[in-house]
Each structure stands twice: as structure tokens, then as C-alpha cells.
Design a protein around this motif. Structure first.
Motif, PDB file in Angstrom:
ATOM      1  N   PRO A  20       0.838  -1.207   0.000  1.00  0.00           N
ATOM      2  CA  PRO A  20       0.000   0.000   0.000  1.00  0.00           C
ATOM      3  C   PRO A  20       0.868   1.250   0.000  1.00  0.00           C
ATOM      4  O   PRO A  20       1.782   1.384   0.817  1.00  0.00           O
ATOM      5  N   ILE A  21       0.603   2.154  -0.921  1.00  0.00           N
ATOM      6  CA  ILE A  21       1.438   3.354  -1.032  1.00  0.00           C
ATOM      7  C   ILE A  21       0.651   4.646  -0.834  1.00  0.00           C
ATOM      8  O   ILE A  21       1.242   5.725  -0.743  1.00  0.00           O
ATOM      9  N   GLU A  22      -0.670   4.555  -0.756  1.00  0.00           N
ATOM     10  CA  GLU A  22      -1.452   5.772  -0.503  1.00  0.00           C
ATOM     11  C   GLU A  22      -2.797   5.394   0.108  1.00  0.00           C
ATOM     12  O   GLU A  22      -3.462   4.466  -0.347  1.00  0.00           O
ATOM     13  N   ALA A  23      -3.157   6.135   1.151  1.00  0.00           N
ATOM     14  CA  ALA A  23      -4.508   6.094   1.695  1.00  0.00           C
ATOM     15  C   ALA A  23      -5.076   7.497   1.505  1.00  0.00           C
ATOM     16  O   ALA A  23      -4.507   8.465   2.014  1.00  0.00           O
ATOM     17  N   ALA A  24      -6.147   7.591   0.750  1.00  0.00           N
ATOM     18  CA  ALA A  24      -6.642   8.907   0.366  1.00  0.00           C
ATOM     19  C   ALA A  24      -8.153   9.001   0.506  1.00  0.00           C
ATOM     20  O   ALA A  24      -8.867   7.992   0.455  1.00  0.00           O
ATOM     21  N   VAL A  25      -8.630  10.213   0.663  1.00  0.00           N
ATOM     22  CA  VAL A  25     -10.057  10.484   0.613  1.00  0.00           C
ATOM     23  C   VAL A  25     -10.252  11.775  -0.174  1.00  0.00           C
ATOM     24  O   VAL A  25      -9.530  12.755   0.028  1.00  0.00           O
ATOM     25  N   SER A  26     -11.187  11.743  -1.103  1.00  0.00           N
ATOM     26  CA  SER A  26     -11.456  12.908  -1.950  1.00  0.00           C
ATOM     27  C   SER A  26     -12.925  13.279  -1.839  1.00  0.00           C
ATOM     28  O   SER A  26     -13.796  12.415  -1.780  1.00  0.00           O
ATOM     29  N   ARG A  27     -13.188  14.580  -1.826  1.00  0.00           N
ATOM     30  CA  ARG A  27     -14.556  15.087  -1.830  1.00  0.00           C
ATOM     31  C   ARG A  27     -14.748  15.896  -3.114  1.00  0.00           C
ATOM     32  O   ARG A  27     -14.162  16.969  -3.277  1.00  0.00           O
ATOM     33  N   TYR A  28     -15.563  15.361  -4.025  1.00  0.00           N
ATOM     34  CA  TYR A  28     -15.838  16.017  -5.292  1.00  0.00           C
ATOM     35  C   TYR A  28     -17.187  16.735  -5.219  1.00  0.00           C
ATOM     36  O   TYR A  28     -18.138  16.219  -4.623  1.00  0.00           O
ATOM     37  N   ARG A  29     -17.264  17.889  -5.850  1.00  0.00           N
ATOM     38  CA  ARG A  29     -18.526  18.631  -5.896  1.00  0.00           C
ATOM     39  C   ARG A  29     -19.624  17.790  -6.551  1.00  0.00           C
ATOM     40  O   ARG A  29     -19.478  17.329  -7.681  1.00  0.00           O
ATOM     41  N   GLY A  30     -20.736  17.625  -5.850  1.00  0.00           N
ATOM     42  CA  GLY A  30     -21.829  16.838  -6.383  1.00  0.00           C
ATOM     43  C   GLY A  30     -22.532  17.494  -7.556  1.00  0.00           C
ATOM     44  O   GLY A  30     -23.163  16.816  -8.367  1.00  0.00           O
ATOM     45  N   ASP A  31     -22.411  18.836  -7.656  1.00  0.00           N
ATOM     46  CA  ASP A  31     -23.067  19.524  -8.773  1.00  0.00           C
ATOM     47  C   ASP A  31     -22.208  19.515 -10.029  1.00  0.00           C
ATOM     48  O   ASP A  31     -22.664  19.935 -11.092  1.00  0.00           O
ATOM     49  N   ARG A  32     -20.958  19.020  -9.917  1.00  0.00           N
ATOM     50  CA  ARG A  32     -20.072  19.004 -11.075  1.00  0.00           C
ATOM     51  C   ARG A  32     -19.585  17.611 -11.448  1.00  0.00           C
ATOM     52  O   ARG A  32     -18.985  17.430 -12.508  1.00  0.00           O
ATOM     53  N   TYR A  33     -19.810  16.629 -10.569  1.00  0.00           N
ATOM     54  CA  TYR A  33     -19.311  15.283 -10.816  1.00  0.00           C
ATOM     55  C   TYR A  33     -20.416  14.244 -10.665  1.00  0.00           C
ATOM     56  O   TYR A  33     -21.346  14.409  -9.880  1.00  0.00           O
ATOM     57  N   ARG A  34     -20.268  13.181 -11.417  1.00  0.00           N
ATOM     58  CA  ARG A  34     -21.076  11.985 -11.239  1.00  0.00           C
ATOM     59  C   ARG A  34     -20.180  10.784 -11.505  1.00  0.00           C
ATOM     60  O   ARG A  34     -19.260  10.848 -12.317  1.00  0.00           O
ATOM     61  N   ALA A  35     -20.444   9.683 -10.799  1.00  0.00           N
ATOM     62  CA  ALA A  35     -19.639   8.470 -10.968  1.00  0.00           C
ATOM     63  C   ALA A  35     -20.193   7.650 -12.117  1.00  0.00           C
ATOM     64  O   ALA A  35     -21.403   7.549 -12.305  1.00  0.00           O
ATOM     65  N   SER A  36     -19.293   7.080 -12.910  1.00  0.00           N
ATOM     66  CA  SER A  36     -19.714   6.208 -14.006  1.00  0.00           C
ATOM     67  C   SER A  36     -18.888   4.939 -13.969  1.00  0.00           C
ATOM     68  O   SER A  36     -17.745   4.926 -13.500  1.00  0.00           O
ATOM     69  N   ILE A  37     -19.468   3.852 -14.469  1.00  0.00           N
ATOM     70  CA  ILE A  37     -18.791   2.559 -14.466  1.00  0.00           C
ATOM     71  C   ILE A  37     -19.254   1.752 -15.670  1.00  0.00           C
ATOM     72  O   ILE A  37     -20.422   1.825 -16.057  1.00  0.00           O
ATOM     73  N   ARG A  38     -18.343   1.031 -16.284  1.00  0.00           N
ATOM     74  CA  ARG A  38     -18.688   0.101 -17.351  1.00  0.00           C
ATOM     75  C   ARG A  38     -18.713  -1.305 -16.753  1.00  0.00           C
ATOM     76  O   ARG A  38     -17.706  -1.778 -16.232  1.00  0.00           O
ATOM     77  N   VAL A  39     -19.859  -1.955 -16.833  1.00  0.00           N
ATOM     78  CA  VAL A  39     -20.035  -3.270 -16.236  1.00  0.00           C
ATOM     79  C   VAL A  39     -19.762  -4.344 -17.284  1.00  0.00           C
ATOM     80  O   VAL A  39     -20.423  -4.382 -18.318  1.00  0.00           O
ATOM     81  N   PRO A  40     -18.807  -5.256 -17.043  1.00  0.00           N
ATOM     82  CA  PRO A  40     -18.568  -6.345 -17.996  1.00  0.00           C
ATOM     83  C   PRO A  40     -19.806  -7.221 -18.151  1.00  0.00           C
ATOM     84  O   PRO A  40     -20.524  -7.485 -17.187  1.00  0.00           O
ATOM     85  N   VAL A  41     -20.063  -7.668 -19.358  1.00  0.00           N
ATOM     86  CA  VAL A  41     -21.256  -8.467 -19.627  1.00  0.00           C
ATOM     87  C   VAL A  41     -21.279  -9.736 -18.801  1.00  0.00           C
ATOM     88  O   VAL A  41     -22.330 -10.215 -18.390  1.00  0.00           O
ATOM     89  N   THR A  42     -20.110 -10.281 -18.492  1.00  0.00           N
ATOM     90  CA  THR A  42     -20.046 -11.542 -17.779  1.00  0.00           C
ATOM     91  C   THR A  42     -20.589 -11.436 -16.348  1.00  0.00           C
ATOM     92  O   THR A  42     -20.847 -12.455 -15.719  1.00  0.00           O
ATOM     93  N   THR A  43     -20.743 -10.211 -15.822  1.00  0.00           N
ATOM     94  CA  THR A  43     -21.244 -10.056 -14.461  1.00  0.00           C
ATOM     95  C   THR A  43     -22.767  -9.987 -14.416  1.00  0.00           C
ATOM     96  O   THR A  43     -23.348  -9.934 -13.349  1.00  0.00           O
ATOM     97  N   ILE A  44     -23.428  -9.926 -15.569  1.00  0.00           N
ATOM     98  CA  ILE A  44     -24.881  -9.815 -15.612  1.00  0.00           C
ATOM     99  C   ILE A  44     -25.485 -11.204 -15.718  1.00  0.00           C
ATOM    100  O   ILE A  44     -25.177 -11.962 -16.646  1.00  0.00           O
ATOM    101  N   GLU A  45     -26.323 -11.562 -14.757  1.00  0.00           N
ATOM    102  CA  GLU A  45     -26.945 -12.905 -14.765  1.00  0.00           C
ATOM    103  C   GLU A  45     -28.434 -12.801 -15.064  1.00  0.00           C
ATOM    104  O   GLU A  45     -29.059 -11.798 -14.800  1.00  0.00           O
TER     105      GLU A  45
END
Length: 256
Positions: free
Chosen positions: A231-256
Motif C-alpha cells: 500500500p502506497i497511498e490512503a486517500a479520501v477525496s470530496r468532489y462537488r456533487g453539482d459538477r461530478y457523477r460516478a460512471s462505471i462500465r459493467v462487464p457483460v459476464t457479471t450480468i446474470e
């Protein structure tokens, strides 16, 4: 609030295949992207747009709706419609530093150093995350991260100095942390474990990020591991909710 003097309006192609509302929408978007209209500026009303472009109010309404849908405008009841900027997608499947992220978006990244100090890892939770003893030293780095001068995030990083002697002598108000770890110390990142939460901003966070009290922030807690499972970093970030949104690409193999 007074409207700014309107920029010359381009003529609409009323005989072409492109809908009139979309032509108006694009014209307004070009004014925003070129800087003629800035964030927070009021936009013309439906009635004003219909008169300026000689179209129906329904067409003008569709143009404004298109801007709001794409994230370039928002409306406040009784006040009107105002310019904003689309939210930035934070791809949580892609580990990337703030500086490089902003550079790829065509924005100028800068930082205001809030704290750069060497402390002992007396916090038990932090020591466990970084696999340290209580007497081991940690570089604590807190920065206000900005894009084109606009506050975007508050980041706190804790880096074990046992692996990076001399790291504390680098001025991180001007330098990239991850670039320093990569170029000066040859770090090869293996993966990161992250926890994402929606939280209310504290009073200090609200003030630094220039957002309303208790506004929503996107909080990301992160542990970065090297390819050797160190482990080389323990971090916490606070991003503005009015300027950021989280996105993720889900691999097809995880969908059942």
C-alpha cells in the motif's frame, strides 16, 4: 438580474432538414462553449427566443429543454433559465490523477496547498491500511483541486515515507503527486480499492468548494497498491456533487 446584450443571432435554415429547435439549441450551446455566455448567466426566455428567431414558443421551449437535458442550463421557478456546465464523469474503473484527468478534458488543473506535513501513523485505522507501525512517518497532503480556476475537489493523501524518502521536500502545490511517485521512485501501481459515498459537505468543505451548506459531495476513499501488493497511498477525496457523477462500465459476464 439584467440580461447581457444579446449576441448577433445566426439565421435559421427554415427549409432544411435540421429541426429549428435544434438549430437554436446549437447556437446557444456555441455561445456557452465560446465564452460569450458564462456559467450563471441568464438565458433568454421562451418569449424572447421566439421573437429573436421568429419561431413559435413551443420551438423555443424545445431548444431550452434540449440545453437542460444536456446539462448546459437549469431553471429556477420564478427566476428563469441559467447557464451551467455539464457534470464531469468520474470513471471509477479507471485510476487517474486529477492533473492528467483535467488535461485530457482540455481544462487547466491547479492546486491550492491546504496542508503538507510529516506526521506519525498514530491513527490505528490509517496504520492498518498502510501496514505501518505507529512510529512510522507519513506525508499528509491536503489540496484544493481546481479546473480553470474553479474549485472542484478536496483531496487528502497519506503516503508512507518509509517507501519514499525525501518525498516531503517536493512542493505539491506545483507538482503532481502521482507523477513524482512514478518518475522519481519508479512506482508501478497494481490496483486501487475504492469506496464511494454520497455525503453532505461539512461547513469547511462547503466554503472551500463554494457550494451551499450541506450540499451533496461525491466522496471517494481509496487505497492504492503496487504490483507487489504494497500500500502506497490512503486517500479520501470530496468532489462537488453539482459538477461530478460516478460512471462505471459493467462487464457483460457479471450480468446474470
Amino acid at each position: 438580474m439584467q440580461l447581457q446584450p444579446p449576441a448577433p443571432k445566426p439565421l435559421l435554415d427554415k427549409n432544411g432538414f435540421i429541426p429549428l429547435y435544434y438549430q437554436i439549441e446549437r447556437a446557444l450551446m456555441e455561445q456557452i462553449q465560446s465564452g460569450q455566455l458564462s456559467e450563471g448567466d441568464p438565458l433568454a426566455s421562451e418569449e424572447e427566443l421566439s421573437r429573436q428567431y421568429q419561431v413559435s414558443r413551443m420551438t423555443a421551449r424545445q431548444a431550452l429543454h434540449g440545453l437542460k437535458t444536456k446539462g448546459y442550463a437549469f431553471s429556477e421557478k420564478g427566476r428563469g433559465t441559467f447557464v451551467t456546465r455539464p457534470k464531469l464523469d468520474k470513471n471509477i474503473m479507471h485510476l487517474q490523477g486529477f492533473t492528467e484527468d483535467m488535461r485530457q478534458r482540455g481544462l487547466k488543473a491547479s492546486s491550492r496547498l491546504l496542508e503538507q506535513a510529516v506526521v506519525e501513523a498514530v491513527d490505528q485505522e490509517l496504520a492498518e491500511k498502510l501496514k505501518l507501525k505507529g512510529t512510522d512517518r507519513v506525508l499528509r497532503l491536503r489540496r484544493l483541486r481546481m479546473a480553470d480556476g474553479i474549485p472542484m475537489a478536496i483531496e487528502e493523501s497519506n503516503i508512507p515515507l518509509i517507501h519514499f524518502p525525501g518525498l516531503e521536500r517536493i512542493d505539491f502545490s506545483q507538482n503532481s503527486l502521482y507523477q513524482a511517485l512514478r518518475d522519481r521512485y519508479g512506482v508501478r501501481v497494481g490496483y486501487a480499492d475504492e469506496t464511494i459515498e454520497a455525503l453532505h459537505a461539512s461547513a469547511d468543505e462547503s466554503e472551500m468548494l463554494t457550494i451551499p451548506r450541506r450540499a451533496c459531495v461525491l466522496s471517494i476513499t481509496r487505497i492504492i497498491m503496487t504490483t507487489q501488493e504494497t500500500p502506497i497511498e490512503a486517500a479520501v477525496s470530496r468532489y462537488r456533487g453539482d459538477r461530478y457523477r460516478a460512471s462505471i462500465r459493467v462487464p457483460v459476464t457479471t450480468i446474470e
